[in-house]
Design a protein around this motif. Structure first.
Motif, PDB file in Angstrom:
ATOM      1  N   PRO A  81      -3.425   4.606   1.197  1.00 17.87           N
ATOM      2  CA  PRO A  81      -3.514   4.495   2.654  1.00 17.87           C
ATOM      3  C   PRO A  81      -3.916   3.091   3.064  1.00 17.87           C
ATOM      4  O   PRO A  81      -4.680   2.409   2.376  1.00 17.87           O
ATOM      5  CB  PRO A  81      -4.586   5.525   3.022  1.00 17.87           C
ATOM      6  CG  PRO A  81      -5.444   5.627   1.800  1.00 17.87           C
ATOM      7  CD  PRO A  81      -4.537   5.401   0.626  1.00 17.87           C
ATOM      8  N   CYS A  82      -3.415   2.652   4.196  1.00 16.82           N
ATOM      9  CA  CYS A  82      -3.721   1.335   4.741  1.00 16.82           C
ATOM     10  C   CYS A  82      -4.482   1.521   6.046  1.00 16.82           C
ATOM     11  O   CYS A  82      -4.018   2.237   6.952  1.00 16.82           O
ATOM     12  CB  CYS A  82      -2.438   0.532   4.972  1.00 16.82           C
ATOM     13  SG  CYS A  82      -2.710  -1.143   5.597  1.00 16.82           S
ATOM     14  N   PHE A  83      -5.642   0.902   6.129  1.00 14.61           N
ATOM     15  CA  PHE A  83      -6.468   1.032   7.334  1.00 14.61           C
ATOM     16  C   PHE A  83      -6.025  -0.005   8.363  1.00 14.61           C
ATOM     17  O   PHE A  83      -5.770  -1.163   8.018  1.00 14.61           O
ATOM     18  CB  PHE A  83      -7.944   0.821   6.972  1.00 14.61           C
ATOM     19  CG  PHE A  83      -8.891   1.040   8.110  1.00 14.61           C
ATOM     20  CD1 PHE A  83      -9.310   2.325   8.427  1.00 14.61           C
ATOM     21  CD2 PHE A  83      -9.366  -0.029   8.862  1.00 14.61           C
ATOM     22  CE1 PHE A  83     -10.182   2.527   9.477  1.00 14.61           C
ATOM     23  CE2 PHE A  83     -10.231   0.170   9.907  1.00 14.61           C
ATOM     24  CZ  PHE A  83     -10.643   1.451  10.213  1.00 14.61           C
ATOM     25  N   PRO A  84      -5.908   0.385   9.647  1.00  8.00           N
ATOM     26  CA  PRO A  84      -6.190   1.704  10.235  1.00  8.00           C
ATOM     27  C   PRO A  84      -4.953   2.581  10.405  1.00  8.00           C
ATOM     28  O   PRO A  84      -5.035   3.626  11.061  1.00  8.00           O
ATOM     29  CB  PRO A  84      -6.768   1.317  11.588  1.00  8.00           C
ATOM     30  CG  PRO A  84      -6.024   0.073  11.970  1.00  8.00           C
ATOM     31  CD  PRO A  84      -5.745  -0.653  10.696  1.00  8.00           C
TER      32      PRO A  84
ATOM     33  N   ALA B 296       0.823  -1.207   0.000  1.00  6.47           N
ATOM     34  CA  ALA B 296       0.000   0.000   0.000  1.00  6.47           C
ATOM     35  C   ALA B 296       0.857   1.258   0.000  1.00  6.47           C
ATOM     36  O   ALA B 296       0.620   2.192  -0.770  1.00  6.47           O
ATOM     37  CB  ALA B 296      -0.934  -0.011   1.209  1.00  6.47           C
ATOM     38  N   CYS B 297       1.877   1.299   0.841  1.00  2.66           N
ATOM     39  CA  CYS B 297       2.724   2.489   0.916  1.00  2.66           C
ATOM     40  C   CYS B 297       3.523   2.671  -0.362  1.00  2.66           C
ATOM     41  O   CYS B 297       3.698   3.807  -0.831  1.00  2.66           O
ATOM     42  CB  CYS B 297       3.649   2.383   2.123  1.00  2.66           C
ATOM     43  SG  CYS B 297       4.751   3.792   2.345  1.00  2.66           S
TER      44      CYS B 297
ATOM     45  N   SER C 184      12.515  -0.258  -2.167  1.00  2.00           N
ATOM     46  CA  SER C 184      11.693   0.348  -3.206  1.00  2.00           C
ATOM     47  C   SER C 184      12.558   1.206  -4.126  1.00  2.00           C
ATOM     48  O   SER C 184      13.485   1.893  -3.673  1.00  2.00           O
ATOM     49  CB  SER C 184      10.582   1.198  -2.585  1.00  2.00           C
ATOM     50  OG  SER C 184       9.837   1.864  -3.570  1.00  2.00           O
ATOM     51  N   SER C 185      12.255   1.168  -5.416  1.00  2.00           N
ATOM     52  CA  SER C 185      13.011   1.983  -6.373  1.00  2.00           C
ATOM     53  C   SER C 185      12.715   3.470  -6.203  1.00  2.00           C
ATOM     54  O   SER C 185      13.588   4.309  -6.412  1.00  2.00           O
ATOM     55  CB  SER C 185      12.684   1.548  -7.803  1.00  2.00           C
ATOM     56  OG  SER C 185      11.289   1.660  -8.053  1.00  2.00           O
ATOM     57  N   LYS C 186      11.495   3.817  -5.844  1.00  2.00           N
ATOM     58  CA  LYS C 186      11.104   5.197  -5.568  1.00  2.00           C
ATOM     59  C   LYS C 186      10.396   5.239  -4.218  1.00  2.00           C
ATOM     60  O   LYS C 186       9.166   5.206  -4.144  1.00  2.00           O
ATOM     61  CB  LYS C 186      10.190   5.741  -6.674  1.00  2.00           C
ATOM     62  CG  LYS C 186      10.872   5.850  -8.033  1.00  2.00           C
ATOM     63  CD  LYS C 186       9.914   6.418  -9.060  1.00  2.00           C
ATOM     64  CE  LYS C 186      10.597   6.555 -10.421  1.00  2.00           C
ATOM     65  NZ  LYS C 186       9.673   7.101 -11.451  1.00  2.00           N
ATOM     66  N   PRO C 187      11.151   5.270  -3.129  1.00  2.00           N
ATOM     67  CA  PRO C 187      10.509   5.226  -1.809  1.00  2.00           C
ATOM     68  C   PRO C 187       9.647   6.450  -1.558  1.00  2.00           C
ATOM     69  O   PRO C 187      10.000   7.567  -1.921  1.00  2.00           O
ATOM     70  CB  PRO C 187      11.703   5.174  -0.841  1.00  2.00           C
ATOM     71  CG  PRO C 187      12.851   5.727  -1.610  1.00  2.00           C
ATOM     72  CD  PRO C 187      12.617   5.369  -3.039  1.00  2.00           C
ATOM     73  N   VAL C 188       8.508   6.214  -0.945  1.00  2.00           N
ATOM     74  CA  VAL C 188       7.551   7.269  -0.636  1.00  2.00           C
ATOM     75  C   VAL C 188       7.004   7.009   0.757  1.00  2.00           C
ATOM     76  O   VAL C 188       6.861   5.855   1.184  1.00  2.00           O
ATOM     77  CB  VAL C 188       6.412   7.303  -1.691  1.00  2.00           C
ATOM     78  CG1 VAL C 188       5.677   5.982  -1.723  1.00  2.00           C
ATOM     79  CG2 VAL C 188       5.450   8.449  -1.439  1.00  2.00           C
ATOM     80  N   ALA C 189       6.741   8.089   1.478  1.00  2.00           N
ATOM     81  CA  ALA C 189       6.171   8.021   2.818  1.00  2.00           C
ATOM     82  C   ALA C 189       4.823   8.726   2.814  1.00  2.00           C
ATOM     83  O   ALA C 189       4.607   9.682   2.067  1.00  2.00           O
ATOM     84  CB  ALA C 189       7.102   8.650   3.857  1.00  2.00           C
ATOM     85  N   GLU C 190       3.907   8.242   3.653  1.00  2.00           N
ATOM     86  CA  GLU C 190       2.583   8.831   3.767  1.00  2.00           C
ATOM     87  C   GLU C 190       2.505   9.604   5.068  1.00  2.00           C
ATOM     88  O   GLU C 190       2.907   9.104   6.123  1.00  2.00           O
ATOM     89  CB  GLU C 190       1.504   7.748   3.707  1.00  2.00           C
ATOM     90  CG  GLU C 190       1.530   6.957   2.414  1.00  2.00           C
ATOM     91  CD  GLU C 190       0.383   5.975   2.323  1.00  2.00           C
ATOM     92  OE1 GLU C 190      -0.589   6.143   3.093  1.00  2.00           O
ATOM     93  OE2 GLU C 190       0.447   5.050   1.492  1.00  2.00           O
ATOM     94  N   ALA C 191       1.972  10.817   4.978  1.00  2.00           N
ATOM     95  CA  ALA C 191       1.938  11.694   6.144  1.00  2.00           C
ATOM     96  C   ALA C 191       0.694  12.567   6.077  1.00  2.00           C
ATOM     97  O   ALA C 191      -0.011  12.635   5.054  1.00  2.00           O
ATOM     98  CB  ALA C 191       3.196  12.560   6.211  1.00  2.00           C
ATOM     99  N   PHE C 192       0.441  13.260   7.186  1.00  2.00           N
ATOM    100  CA  PHE C 192      -0.667  14.210   7.286  1.00  2.00           C
ATOM    101  C   PHE C 192      -0.111  15.513   7.843  1.00  2.00           C
ATOM    102  O   PHE C 192       0.590  15.507   8.868  1.00  2.00           O
ATOM    103  CB  PHE C 192      -1.777  13.672   8.196  1.00  2.00           C
ATOM    104  CG  PHE C 192      -2.550  12.528   7.598  1.00  2.00           C
ATOM    105  CD1 PHE C 192      -3.714  12.766   6.880  1.00  2.00           C
ATOM    106  CD2 PHE C 192      -2.101  11.230   7.733  1.00  2.00           C
ATOM    107  CE1 PHE C 192      -4.425  11.717   6.327  1.00  2.00           C
ATOM    108  CE2 PHE C 192      -2.800  10.174   7.180  1.00  2.00           C
ATOM    109  CZ  PHE C 192      -3.968  10.427   6.470  1.00  2.00           C
ATOM    110  N   CYS C 193      -0.424  16.608   7.156  1.00  2.00           N
ATOM    111  CA  CYS C 193       0.043  17.936   7.551  1.00  2.00           C
ATOM    112  C   CYS C 193      -1.149  18.865   7.726  1.00  2.00           C
ATOM    113  O   CYS C 193      -2.184  18.708   7.047  1.00  2.00           O
ATOM    114  CB  CYS C 193       1.005  18.513   6.510  1.00  2.00           C
ATOM    115  SG  CYS C 193       2.532  17.586   6.301  1.00  2.00           S
ATOM    116  N   GLU C 194      -0.974  19.848   8.606  1.00  2.00           N
ATOM    117  CA  GLU C 194      -2.016  20.852   8.811  1.00  2.00           C
ATOM    118  C   GLU C 194      -2.072  21.751   7.584  1.00  2.00           C
ATOM    119  O   GLU C 194      -1.051  22.284   7.137  1.00  2.00           O
ATOM    120  CB  GLU C 194      -1.707  21.660  10.065  1.00  2.00           C
ATOM    121  CG  GLU C 194      -2.935  22.129  10.814  1.00  2.00           C
ATOM    122  CD  GLU C 194      -3.637  23.283  10.105  1.00  2.00           C
ATOM    123  OE1 GLU C 194      -4.870  23.348  10.129  1.00  2.00           O
ATOM    124  OE2 GLU C 194      -2.913  24.101   9.523  1.00  2.00           O
TER     125      GLU C 194
END
Length: 848
Positions: free
Chosen positions: A555-558, A549-550, A785-795
């Motif tokens: 997004p991966c629940f929960p 998923a990442c 991962s060849s193109k690493p990506v992170a999931e985040a939440f910002c204000e």
């Protein structure tokens, strides 16, 4: 020329020798080969020195087990015959060992319900298979496979499986809730709790809405509690029971309104009784069931019409197949049976022609690939463990004219598939299969046995019976006598060689993420699972599923839903597990404690500073710590929900109509006109509006779960300037932003109430390197991962301030946003580039 050889007479001695006898006399065979056996015996005796005894060092077992085994066998036979054993003579009932009891339960395959442990924890039907290969964990009321055995690594291999093959996951812990009632009432209920929904104004294309209402497509949505300003429960998948054969619905050639009904049949359509499935993750199943039942009760008070809401648990299950070759794996195990073949036996010619057409086309790649995303196929398929029956093969007794017609249709469909685009996918394929389902009943059926809870679905034939039949066929192949003497034949009424399934095609979110879901009866999970795994699909657990998923930005629940109650409960259990593991280590080797879950209230405290966060720490009033008593979190996942939120903020806080918030302009990538008074009034209510962002490292860095996203100051924006490799290395040596080691442990401090507070720096060195937090990472980089990506939440407001200063400093209107990221246990800041998800796409409803 050489003389021609005379052909031998038919009865000459060179004729074919007679076949070997069906039975073999071992004694006569040994007598005829006596000389060969004696020579072999002499060779072996010479090598062993005439001593045929097993060496003492190579002995593994004694012969005592033979006596004990014979006693147990005699005792079981005596008890089975009705005689009393030793336990009966003494007046005590014989106890069965725990291993025998567990083995009997694990290998059983009841029609309904999950098997449970002593404490009530449910087990998947594939529990025994996973327990031998995976690390199991008790979570959400199930024993679930956490991941492959080891130290939690292997992400590189999983991503390779996804790229060159396919991975399979048993998602039986995702459970459906069934709603049944009038269609109009069901739409009203969906309008209360689902966003977006198909009640009233539609937020999706009209073509898709018609297909969803007719039951040939499913849809992703967000489930909320009924009422204004309610909390998110979980992301869900909902699907209607197919109704294309209902008289209240018309074909696509007639005029159909956006709600899925014709102009003259709207009243009948609304009053027709329909069924609906809503698939919810096990982490939020109880909460979602309560929310739906509450909505049904409110609808009954308003309209007086009762709508049933029942948990469809323990009857059907869902398997997931993902990867570049997921379609090919499906074609290996799925062998459909046409409905006409199952029901009518008098029209053999028509059935043979239909089988030759539909089966040959289903085995082609483009038939499944050209289907629209979110499509549903209802099929009746053979047992995947068996060789396809003759009914699924192209019929041989078709006439030549019919065969030529079939081949011509195949060639036409092949040529259309090669030159077709998106328009042909939707018009040709969908109109052919879904507008006339009676002509293609192999693809679409009503799936009555799956939808009706009263319908009985026979379980598959047990494995031992299949192995016995397979062994019997092999004996017949070698012309040997049957060994099935005195064994009873299977009862056809108790077992079945075919079952109904639902095939769901999810949207392709990446070049190697073809995603299918197979909905099968619960008793048929094992045959399909073993067929997928033995066919080459690699099994994955919860950890590997999150990596996938990442890596694809989903997004991966929960884990990636911080506005849900399930997220808080899950992170609380993770924090307790981390504390227990830390207590087992000596004090000198315990890792420093970090806040779990992320302290989102520290961002709420940072919003009071407004645009001053990009000017550093010195321009602000220094305090010891920043705390917020309470705050509300809102995460818009569609553009419409974001606009509605902004309209509510304007009506509540703005004093004049000429002052406008810039959040909607952020999404449109337009440079706003900032008014500090407006922002101060918007933030007075401590309402956090978080947006999901995707983070990529700039040049270097690895981001972990829970890392802090900080706003850069004005002097930091020059570090993102594009330079040559040599200049970048020289600049990297000069630009190093680190916090003092003494300040890392006190950055977040846990108070007596259990909350974590942000401690502001006091010394000058810490103040110069301090950067204000604007968000947190929920899922870090996937290694390999060849193109690493992170999931985040910002204000969102703080993110807008950073983008505004970035545009003014760089003189560029790039959509990317420059931010700084620091892992919780690290002192170094790393440069990152953030992209807002709802800027890349209109909605953020897809999830894993």
């Amino acid at each position: 020329m050489p003389p021609e050889r005379s052909k031998p007479a038919p009865n000459a001695s060179s004729s074919t020798p007679p076949p070997p006898p069906r039975t073999l006399n071992v004694q006569k065979f040994a007598e005829s080969r006596a000389s060969e056996l004696e020579s072999l015996h002499s060779i072996v005796s010479g090598r062993l020195g005439g001593d045929f005894r097993i060496q003492r060092g190579k002995r593994r077992r004694t012969t005592g087990h033979r006596v004990a085994r014979s006693r147990r066998r005699a005792k079981r036979q005596k008890v089975g015959d009705g005689g009393g054993g030793e336990g009966e003579a003494s007046g005590k009932e014989e106890k069965v060992s725990r291993r025998a009891r567990r083995s009997k339960v694990m290998r059983s395959n009841p029609e309904l319900g999950f098997t449970t442990a002593g404490d009530g924890t449910k087990r998947l039907r594939t529990h025994l298979w996973h327990a031998k290969r995976f690390a199991m964990m008790k979570r959400w009321g199930f024993y679930l496979p956490l991941g492959l055995q080891g130290r939690g690594r292997g992400s590189r291999a999983v991503l390779k499986w996804l790229k060159v093959g396919a991975v399979a996951h048993d998602a039986s812990y995702s459970l459906p809730i069934q709603l049944e009632g009038p269609e109009g009432s069901l739409k009203e209920i969906l309008g209360m709790v689902l966003h977006p929904s198909h009640s009233g104004k539609l937020e999706v294309a009209e073509d898709l809405s018609q297909l969803v209402l007719r039951g040939v497509c499913f849809e992703n949505a967000l489930l909320y509690h009924a009422g204004p300003h309610s909390q998110l429960v979980a992301p869900v998948i909902y699907m209607w029971r197919p109704s294309f054969k209902d008289d209240n619905y018309v074909s696509t050639e007639q005029s159909i309104s956006p709600d899925g009904c014709s102009s003259f049949g709207r009243k009948e359509c609304i009053n027709s009784v329909r069924q609906l499935w809503i698939w919810i993750h096990a982490a939020a199943f109880d909460e979602g069931l309560d929310a739906l039942r509450s909505a049904c009760e409110k609808q009954m008070l308003v309209s007086g019409i009762s709508v049933s809401c029942n948990a469809h648990e323990g009857r059907i299950a869902r398997l997931e197949l993902m990867g570049a070759k997921a379609t090919q794996f499906l074609q290996k195990i799925l062998h459909p049976i046409s409905k006409s073949q199952r029901t009518s036996e008098d029209s053999e010619f028509r059935n043979s022609v239909l089988n030759a057409f539909t089966s040959s086309h289903l085995q082609k790649d483009y038939v499944l690939d050209l289907l629209q995303s979110n499509a549903i196929l209802s099929l009746m398929v053979h047992d995947p463990r068996e060789v396809p029956c003759q009914g699924t093969e192209p019929a041989c007794e078709v006439s030549s004219a019919s065969h030529e017609k079939i081949l011509q249709e195949e060639d036409n469909l092949d040529s259309n598939a090669m030159v077709s685009g998106d328009s042909l996918k939707n018009k040709e394929i969908l109109s052919t299969l879904w507008s006339n389902p009676e002509n293609h009943d192999i693809f679409l059926s009503d799936g009555k046995t799956l939808w009706d809870s009263s319908s009985r679905i026979n379980p598959p034939i047990p494995e031992d019976i299949l192995c016995r039949d397979k062994h019997q066929r092999r004996l017949e192949l070698f012309h040997l006598n049957s060994t099935n003497n005195g064994r009873p034949a299977i009862e056809e009424n108790c077992f079945s060689r075919s079952c109904p399934i639902l095939l769901l095609k999810h949207a392709e979110m990446g070049p190697f993420l073809k995603w299918w879901s197979i909905i099968v009866p619960l008793s048929w999970v094992k045959p399909f699972w073993f067929s997928l795994v033995s066919g080459g699909a690699n099994a994955i657990g919860l950890r590997e599923r999150r990596w996938i998923a990442c890596n694809n930005g989903l997004p991966c629940f929960p884990h990636d839903f911080p506005d849900c109650k399930a997220y808080s409960l899950f992170m609380a259990s993770e924090a307790a597990a981390f504390d227990r593991a830390a207590e087992l280590r000596p004090l000198a080797f315990r890792p420093p404690r970090v806040p779990i879950p992320s302290p989102w209230d520290s961002i709420a405290a940072s919003t009071d500073k407004g645009p001053d966060i990009v000017r550093g720490f010195k321009s602000l009033d220094a305090k010891s710590s920043l705390t917020v008593a309470s705050f509300q979190m809102f995460i818009p996942r569609t553009l419409k929900s974001l606009n509605q939120y902004l309209e509510g903020i304007h009506e509540k806080h703005l004093l004049s109509s000429n002052m406008e918030t810039s959040l909607s302009e952020i999404v449109g990538n337009r440079k706003p006109d900032y008014d500090s008074g407006t922002v101060d009034m918007v933030l007075a209510g401590k309402e956090l509006c978080l947006v999901r962002v995707l983070l990529h490292a700039h040049k270097e860095g690895v981001f972990e779960d829970g890392a802090i996203i900080c706003a850069p100051v004005l002097a930091d924006f020059a570090s993102w300037k594009v330079r040559s490799e040599k200049e970048e290395d020289e600049y990297q040596e000069q630009w190093q932003l680190q916090l003092p080691q003494s300040y890392i442990g006190s950055y977040f401090t846990q108070v007596d109430s259990g909350k974590w507070e942000l401690q502001l720096p006091k010394d000058e060195a810490s103040q110069q390197s301090f950067r204000w937090p604007i968000g947190f990472i929920t899922t870090g980089f996937v290694h390999g991962s060849s193109k690493p990506v992170a999931e985040a939440f910002c204000e969102s407001n703080l993110l807008s301030f950073v983008r505004r200063q970035q545009w003014s400093q760089t003189q560029s209107r790039r959509p990317e946003i420059f931010v700084l990221v620091r892992n919780m246990r690290s002192a170094s800041y790393r440069r990152a580039i953030a992209r807002v998800v709802i800027e890349l796409q209109n909605d953020d409803l897809h999830f894993i």
